[in-house]
Design a protein around this motif. Structure first.
Motif, PDB file in Angstrom:
ATOM      1  N   GLN A  91       0.826  -1.210   0.000  1.00  0.00           N
ATOM      2  CA  GLN A  91       0.000   0.000   0.000  1.00  0.00           C
ATOM      3  C   GLN A  91       0.862   1.263   0.000  1.00  0.00           C
ATOM      4  O   GLN A  91       0.576   2.219  -0.725  1.00  0.00           O
ATOM      5  N   ARG A 220     -14.024  -7.007  -1.682  1.00  0.00           N
ATOM      6  CA  ARG A 220     -12.663  -6.566  -1.359  1.00  0.00           C
ATOM      7  C   ARG A 220     -12.290  -5.374  -2.229  1.00  0.00           C
ATOM      8  O   ARG A 220     -12.268  -5.467  -3.453  1.00  0.00           O
ATOM      9  N   PRO A 221     -11.999  -4.220  -1.605  1.00  0.00           N
ATOM     10  CA  PRO A 221     -11.611  -3.050  -2.394  1.00  0.00           C
ATOM     11  C   PRO A 221     -10.256  -3.265  -3.055  1.00  0.00           C
ATOM     12  O   PRO A 221      -9.399  -3.990  -2.536  1.00  0.00           O
ATOM     13  N   ASP A 222     -10.053  -2.618  -4.194  1.00  0.00           N
ATOM     14  CA  ASP A 222      -8.787  -2.766  -4.914  1.00  0.00           C
ATOM     15  C   ASP A 222      -7.600  -2.302  -4.081  1.00  0.00           C
ATOM     16  O   ASP A 222      -6.480  -2.792  -4.262  1.00  0.00           O
ATOM     17  N   PHE A 223      -7.835  -1.344  -3.172  1.00  0.00           N
ATOM     18  CA  PHE A 223      -6.711  -0.801  -2.414  1.00  0.00           C
ATOM     19  C   PHE A 223      -6.275  -1.732  -1.278  1.00  0.00           C
ATOM     20  O   PHE A 223      -5.261  -1.476  -0.641  1.00  0.00           O
ATOM     21  N   ARG A 224      -7.012  -2.802  -0.998  1.00  0.00           N
ATOM     22  CA  ARG A 224      -6.515  -3.800  -0.039  1.00  0.00           C
ATOM     23  C   ARG A 224      -5.848  -4.917  -0.831  1.00  0.00           C
ATOM     24  O   ARG A 224      -6.517  -5.689  -1.503  1.00  0.00           O
TER      25      ARG A 224
END
Length: 248
Positions: A91, A220-224
């Motif tokens: 991240q 699930r968000p793309d940023f996780r």
């Protein structure tokens, strides 16, 4: 992410834990983790010895000013229990415009993350090797955090141990204090019973709104980042539940 990489925000051997319980005041909260031992690699030790003085934070520093810590004003993401740090490192690497603070007490994980962050030249990441609850109480100013992440915390699956789960009303009060208005609490777990527990506790905690459009969970968000642990679990038919709540 391996099972040993679950959130372990406190440290105590069984004997130490018994001693601590005996001296604990009635108001002291139940500990939500037991620190498991692990051998340190040379790189992990380097992270603790050489990189922590630059990228590490301590409770002795007191209440921080994130803008002074990072030398800029930017969105701040705090992750509790980052395990071996792979997700948090990814991240920080892919979101250079955002600042990150990780909290973990497992020495190999802290050392590994710091070593790799240094080798990647990252300057938007800081690490506490401290009790997460103490960091929330003593180090993070009110309204300073844009997103607080709690990914795959120790599920404490036995019913008699559910009181040790970190997601409890007292924890959420702390989270509410440090989040800015409209800030997000993002949780993820691969234990359906724990996901249900999270929903139940959140439903009775004032100051949060579930962002799920339908039902209680979000995709699930793309940023996780998708972890190796998750990929393996999906092949075995295991589910993963993401929950995102907004602070009101």
């Amino acid at each position: 992410m391996s099972r040993d990489e679950y959130h372990q925000p406190f440290s105590a051997t069984p004997a130490e834990e018994q001693s601590s319980d005996a001296s604990r005041s009635p108001k002291r909260e139940v500990r939500s983790y037991v620190l498991r031992g692990g051998r340190m690699t040379r790189a992990q030790q380097r992270g603790l010895d050489e990189v922590f003085p630059r990228l590490g934070l301590t409770l002795a520093r007191g209440m921080i000013d994130p803008e002074r810590v990072f030398g800029r004003r930017a969105p701040l993401v705090v992750e509790i229990g980052f395990g071996m740090g792979g997700s948090l490192l990814e991240q920080a690497r892919t979101h250079p415009q955002t600042d990150f603070i990780g909290i973990e007490v497992h020495p190999p994980g802290v050392g590994k993350l710091l070593d790799e962050a240094d080798k990647a030249g990252l300057d938007n990441l800081r690490v506490y090797r401290e009790d997460a609850l103490a960091v929330l109480d003593e180090a993070l100013p009110a309204g300073s955090v844009d997103t607080l992440q709690l990914f795959f915390p120790d599920p404490w699956p036995k019913k008699k141990h559910h009181k040790r789960r970190i997601v409890q009303p007292a924890f959420l009060e702390r989270v509410h204090r440090v989040l800015q208005p409209n800030g997000r609490l993002h949780m993820a777990t691969d234990w359906e019973n724990y996901a249900e527990h999270m929903v139940e506790v959140m439903s009775t905690t004032p100051g949060f709104v579930n962002t799920a459009v339908a039902g209680d969970y979000v995709p699930r968000p793309d940023f996780r980042p998708l972890t190796k642990f998750e990929t393996r679990g999906e092949r075995l038919g295991h589910g993963v539940w993401d929950l995102i709540y907004r602070r009101t």
